[in-house]
Design a protein around this motif. Structure first.
Motif, PDB file in Angstrom:
ATOM      1  N   GLU A  53     -13.071  11.342  -1.697  1.00 11.24           N
ATOM      2  CA  GLU A  53     -11.634  11.140  -1.511  1.00 11.24           C
ATOM      3  C   GLU A  53     -11.004  12.374  -0.893  1.00 11.24           C
ATOM      4  O   GLU A  53     -11.289  13.507  -1.299  1.00 11.24           O
ATOM      5  CB  GLU A  53     -10.957  10.869  -2.865  1.00 11.24           C
ATOM      6  CG  GLU A  53     -11.125   9.447  -3.347  1.00 11.24           C
ATOM      7  CD  GLU A  53     -10.125   8.507  -2.710  1.00 11.24           C
ATOM      8  OE1 GLU A  53      -9.361   8.957  -1.839  1.00 11.24           O
ATOM      9  OE2 GLU A  53     -10.117   7.323  -3.096  1.00 11.24           O
ATOM     10  N   GLU A  71      -8.832  -4.770  -0.880  1.00 10.56           N
ATOM     11  CA  GLU A  71      -9.610  -3.914   0.022  1.00 10.56           C
ATOM     12  C   GLU A  71      -8.680  -2.985   0.807  1.00 10.56           C
ATOM     13  O   GLU A  71      -8.968  -1.791   0.971  1.00 10.56           O
ATOM     14  CB  GLU A  71     -10.415  -4.781   0.998  1.00 10.56           C
ATOM     15  CG  GLU A  71     -11.550  -5.579   0.366  1.00 10.56           C
ATOM     16  CD  GLU A  71     -12.839  -4.785   0.292  1.00 10.56           C
ATOM     17  OE1 GLU A  71     -12.788  -3.557   0.468  1.00 10.56           O
ATOM     18  OE2 GLU A  71     -13.895  -5.407   0.039  1.00 10.56           O
ATOM     19  N   CYS A 115       0.779  -1.247   0.000  1.00  9.57           N
ATOM     20  CA  CYS A 115       0.000   0.000   0.000  1.00  9.57           C
ATOM     21  C   CYS A 115       0.808   1.293   0.000  1.00  9.57           C
ATOM     22  O   CYS A 115       0.385   2.290  -0.585  1.00  9.57           O
ATOM     23  CB  CYS A 115      -0.923   0.021   1.225  1.00  9.57           C
ATOM     24  SG  CYS A 115      -2.197  -1.234   1.226  1.00  9.57           S
ATOM     25  N   ALA A 151      -7.408  -0.280  -1.417  1.00 11.99           N
ATOM     26  CA  ALA A 151      -8.463   0.702  -1.695  1.00 11.99           C
ATOM     27  C   ALA A 151      -8.615   1.709  -0.557  1.00 11.99           C
ATOM     28  O   ALA A 151      -8.985   2.860  -0.779  1.00 11.99           O
ATOM     29  CB  ALA A 151      -9.789  -0.025  -1.936  1.00 11.99           C
ATOM     30  N   LYS A 152      -8.316   1.274   0.669  1.00 11.52           N
ATOM     31  CA  LYS A 152      -8.476   2.150   1.832  1.00 11.52           C
ATOM     32  C   LYS A 152      -7.182   2.855   2.219  1.00 11.52           C
ATOM     33  O   LYS A 152      -7.200   4.000   2.659  1.00 11.52           O
ATOM     34  CB  LYS A 152      -8.965   1.330   3.025  1.00 11.52           C
ATOM     35  CG  LYS A 152     -10.370   0.766   2.849  1.00 11.52           C
ATOM     36  CD  LYS A 152     -10.734  -0.130   4.022  1.00 11.52           C
ATOM     37  CE  LYS A 152     -12.113  -0.757   3.835  1.00 11.52           C
ATOM     38  NZ  LYS A 152     -12.439  -1.697   4.943  1.00 11.52           N
ATOM     39  N   ASP A 189     -19.567   5.767  -4.854  1.00 10.34           N
ATOM     40  CA  ASP A 189     -18.237   6.357  -4.719  1.00 10.34           C
ATOM     41  C   ASP A 189     -18.129   7.084  -3.391  1.00 10.34           C
ATOM     42  O   ASP A 189     -19.014   7.860  -3.009  1.00 10.34           O
ATOM     43  CB  ASP A 189     -17.961   7.348  -5.857  1.00 10.34           C
ATOM     44  CG  ASP A 189     -17.805   6.642  -7.185  1.00 10.34           C
ATOM     45  OD1 ASP A 189     -17.358   5.481  -7.171  1.00 10.34           O
ATOM     46  OD2 ASP A 189     -18.144   7.240  -8.221  1.00 10.34           O
ATOM     47  N   ALA A 237      -7.855   0.177  -7.121  1.00 13.33           N
ATOM     48  CA  ALA A 237      -8.304  -0.926  -6.270  1.00 13.33           C
ATOM     49  C   ALA A 237      -9.821  -0.966  -6.198  1.00 13.33           C
ATOM     50  O   ALA A 237     -10.439  -2.040  -6.257  1.00 13.33           O
ATOM     51  CB  ALA A 237      -7.700  -0.787  -4.874  1.00 13.33           C
ATOM     52  N   LYS A 238     -10.456   0.197  -6.081  1.00 12.29           N
ATOM     53  CA  LYS A 238     -11.921   0.248  -6.039  1.00 12.29           C
ATOM     54  C   LYS A 238     -12.524  -0.217  -7.362  1.00 12.29           C
ATOM     55  O   LYS A 238     -13.557  -0.891  -7.386  1.00 12.29           O
ATOM     56  CB  LYS A 238     -12.379   1.664  -5.707  1.00 12.29           C
ATOM     57  CG  LYS A 238     -12.077   2.069  -4.270  1.00 12.29           C
ATOM     58  CD  LYS A 238     -12.407   3.526  -4.012  1.00 12.29           C
ATOM     59  CE  LYS A 238     -12.020   3.937  -2.592  1.00 12.29           C
ATOM     60  NZ  LYS A 238     -12.248   5.375  -2.349  1.00 12.29           N
ATOM     61  N   GLU A 239     -11.863   0.126  -8.470  1.00  8.52           N
ATOM     62  CA  GLU A 239     -12.343  -0.325  -9.776  1.00  8.52           C
ATOM     63  C   GLU A 239     -12.222  -1.834  -9.907  1.00  8.52           C
ATOM     64  O   GLU A 239     -13.091  -2.495 -10.489  1.00  8.52           O
ATOM     65  CB  GLU A 239     -11.561   0.372 -10.889  1.00  8.52           C
ATOM     66  CG  GLU A 239     -11.905   1.852 -11.025  1.00  8.52           C
ATOM     67  CD  GLU A 239     -11.035   2.566 -12.033  1.00  8.52           C
ATOM     68  OE1 GLU A 239     -10.042   1.949 -12.514  1.00  8.52           O
ATOM     69  OE2 GLU A 239     -11.319   3.742 -12.354  1.00  8.52           O
ATOM     70  N   CYS A 240     -11.148  -2.394  -9.354  1.00  9.62           N
ATOM     71  CA  CYS A 240     -10.979  -3.849  -9.359  1.00  9.62           C
ATOM     72  C   CYS A 240     -12.103  -4.510  -8.570  1.00  9.62           C
ATOM     73  O   CYS A 240     -12.731  -5.470  -9.027  1.00  9.62           O
ATOM     74  CB  CYS A 240      -9.616  -4.221  -8.767  1.00  9.62           C
ATOM     75  SG  CYS A 240      -9.329  -6.000  -8.619  1.00  9.62           S
ATOM     76  N   ARG A 277      -5.736   3.921  -4.924  1.00  7.45           N
ATOM     77  CA  ARG A 277      -7.006   3.639  -4.256  1.00  7.45           C
ATOM     78  C   ARG A 277      -8.137   3.507  -5.281  1.00  7.45           C
ATOM     79  O   ARG A 277      -8.995   2.627  -5.172  1.00  7.45           O
ATOM     80  CB  ARG A 277      -7.320   4.739  -3.230  1.00  7.45           C
ATOM     81  CG  ARG A 277      -6.286   4.838  -2.112  1.00  7.45           C
ATOM     82  CD  ARG A 277      -6.758   5.721  -0.972  1.00  7.45           C
ATOM     83  NE  ARG A 277      -6.961   7.107  -1.348  1.00  7.45           N
ATOM     84  CZ  ARG A 277      -6.019   8.043  -1.331  1.00  7.45           C
ATOM     85  NH1 ARG A 277      -4.774   7.728  -0.975  1.00  7.45           N
ATOM     86  NH2 ARG A 277      -6.294   9.289  -1.673  1.00  7.45           N
ATOM     87  N   THR A 278      -8.100   4.381  -6.279  1.00  6.70           N
ATOM     88  CA  THR A 278      -9.132   4.330  -7.317  1.00  6.70           C
ATOM     89  C   THR A 278      -9.053   3.032  -8.108  1.00  6.70           C
ATOM     90  O   THR A 278     -10.073   2.388  -8.381  1.00  6.70           O
ATOM     91  CB  THR A 278      -8.976   5.534  -8.278  1.00  6.70           C
ATOM     92  OG1 THR A 278      -9.151   6.746  -7.532  1.00  6.70           O
ATOM     93  CG2 THR A 278     -10.001   5.474  -9.399  1.00  6.70           C
TER      94      THR A 278
END
Length: 246
Positions: free
Chosen positions: A233, A194, A148, A197-198, A230, A209-212, A206-207
């Motif tokens: 951020e 996860e 991360c 993403a955090k 969403d 990871a969220k898309e994944c 982070r974006t």
């Protein structure tokens, strides 16, 4: 840079244009590795440096892909105690050498990474997604390709692994992921993503990871039928630079 591979005729033979020589070298490597119940991290890293540059020296896309598949085929021949240390050495090598890969050579390494993500999931599946092995795999992934905070880990590696994550999971267990008994395993598998993403240092990470996690297949396997919302951020405290620090 490629001296380890060039000075090792065994490794060099894996990149031979002669199929017979190439196959003999691969068989010898399988035999050696398959007989080991424990290999030191230093020896695994030395081996992977040679294998990395073996692929580096391989010309012609068809032969490059063949070699990548051959290298991934080593995983099921290893003893269980060696598999994850071997895979960890692979990731450490890829992360270390990433900055040296020229654009013209990148595709063959992206293909190798895909093969190794698939081989890893296949290994876990064949071992019934045993919790202790899955936890060790998560630790390895969280240490290297999906780490991360450490900007020494190349962002390009992070993005590629997330891009292929759902694809390779689907290839391994396919429709099995839709079964209720797979939900707990799936939740463990997405933990490193996860976390990224955090806690990813950069907003772009982070974006991604969220898309994944928003992939329709992953959401279906996790029983997430609601719309993805969403989250706001916060601004990054540091510049979003993805370069490599030696």
């Amino acid at each position: 840079m490629a001296s380890d591979a060039q000075n090792n005729p065994f490794i060099r033979n894996l990149a031979s244009s002669d199929k017979k020589i190439r196959d003999q070298a691969l068989d010898s490597l399988r035999t050696y590795l398959g007989a080991q119940s424990n290999i030191s991290e230093l020896d695994l890293l030395k081996l992977w440096k040679g294998l990395f540059y073996c692929l580096w020296m391989q010309d012609k896309p068809a032969l490059q892909q063949r070699l990548s598949r051959d290298l991934a085929s080593l995983v099921p021949t290893l003893r269980t105690t060696v598999v994850l240390p071997f895979i960890r050495a692979f990731w450490l090598t890829i992360a270390r050498e990433w900055g040296h890969i020229e654009a013209l050579r990148l595709d063959k390494y992206l293909y190798l990474i895909r093969q190794y993500v698939n081989a890893s999931f296949t290994f876990l599946s064949r071992n019934k997604w045993k919790k202790s092995l899955l936890e060790e795999w998560n630790s390895i992934v969280g240490e290297v390709p999906l780490e991360c905070q450490d900007m020494k880990i190349p962002n390009g590696l992070r993005y590629h692994v997330m891009d292929i994550w759902a694809d390779e999971l689907e290839k391994v267990d396919g429709e099995e992921w839709e079964k209720e008994e797979k939900k707990e395993i799936m939740e463990m598998l997405v933990q490193p993503i996860e976390k990224l993403a955090k806690e990813g240092k950069l907003k772009s990470l982070r974006t991604a990871a969220k898309e994944c996690l928003a992939d329709a297949r992953l959401r279906a396997w996790r029983g997430q039928e609601d719309e993805v919302m969403d989250e706001p951020e916060e601004e990054d405290e540091e510049a979003e630079w993805g370069g490599i620090v030696d």
